[in-house]
Scaffold this motif. Structure first.
Motif, PDB file in Angstrom:
ATOM      1  N   ILE A 293      -1.642  -1.063   2.128  1.00 42.50           N
ATOM      2  CA  ILE A 293      -1.968   0.345   1.873  1.00 42.50           C
ATOM      3  C   ILE A 293      -2.065   1.108   3.187  1.00 42.50           C
ATOM      4  CG2 ILE A 293      -3.725   1.932   0.973  1.00 42.50           C
ATOM      5  CD1 ILE A 293      -4.382  -0.277  -1.129  1.00 42.50           C
TER       6      ILE A 293
ATOM      7  N   LEU B 133      -3.296   7.154  -2.108  1.00 43.80           N
ATOM      8  CA  LEU B 133      -3.429   5.818  -1.521  1.00 43.80           C
ATOM      9  C   LEU B 133      -4.825   5.566  -0.969  1.00 43.80           C
ATOM     10  CD1 LEU B 133       0.011   5.580   0.321  1.00 43.80           C
ATOM     11  CD2 LEU B 133      -0.674   4.343  -1.738  1.00 43.80           C
TER      12      LEU B 133
ATOM     13  N   LEU C 135       3.696   1.762  -4.154  1.00 43.44           N
ATOM     14  CA  LEU C 135       2.678   0.869  -3.597  1.00 43.44           C
ATOM     15  C   LEU C 135       2.812  -0.538  -4.182  1.00 43.44           C
ATOM     16  CD1 LEU C 135       0.173   0.280  -1.916  1.00 43.44           C
ATOM     17  CD2 LEU C 135      -1.210   1.208  -3.779  1.00 43.44           C
TER      18      LEU C 135
END
Length: 148
Positions: free
Chosen positions: A54, A87, A29
């Motif tokens: 994201i 996430l 990420l």
């Protein structure tokens, strides 16, 4: 606390606890966020831009799950599901169906859109106001529904 700092803090905690899956996901990420910042020629992204990154990462994993399921690779699909759960911790709470409908109706009223020719203007405004809290496809369906 900014989203970037939250991600950094979660990564440090995962490293201390030796949570390998979480470490891997958060590093990926951070890499995606840095890549997006480089593309935009910025040093750092805003929280809103990070939410967009994201969301894209989650979408990629959802597509992978479909492919892995088709190929009968359940262990890889499970890994992707775990990454999605990690996430989603950083996303704001999703809008309810009612909230999305109310937002779409309000924007259509404000922009005085009459037909699908003006869908682009409505979508741009709706997505900006949703702030990453709503699925773009669902918003598009609602806009089409109300613009005929």
């Amino acid at each position: 606390m900014s989203l970037q700092l939250q991600i950094d803090q979660q990564l440090k905690e995962a490293m201390k606890k030796k949570e390998l899956e979480k470490i891997s996901t958060l590093r990926l990420l951070k890499s995606a966020i840095n890549y997006a910042a480089i593309q935009k020629s910025q040093k750092e992204l805003t929280d809103q831009e990070i939410i967009g990154v994201i969301s894209k990462e989650i979408k990629k994993r959802e597509e992978s799950i479909l492919e892995y399921t088709k190929a009968n690779r359940t262990e890889l699909a499970e890994k992707e599901k775990l990454e999605i759960a990690i996430l989603k911790e950083f996303l704001p709470e999703a809008m309810s169906e009612e909230e999305m409908e109310a937002l779409v109706k309000k924007v259509i009223e404000e922009t005085q859109a009459k037909d699908r020719k003006e869908m682009g203007v409505v979508m741009k405004t709706v997505i900006a106001r949703a702030g990453g809290r709503a699925d773009g496809k669902k918003l598009q369906e609602l806009v089409k529904k109300y613009l005929g």
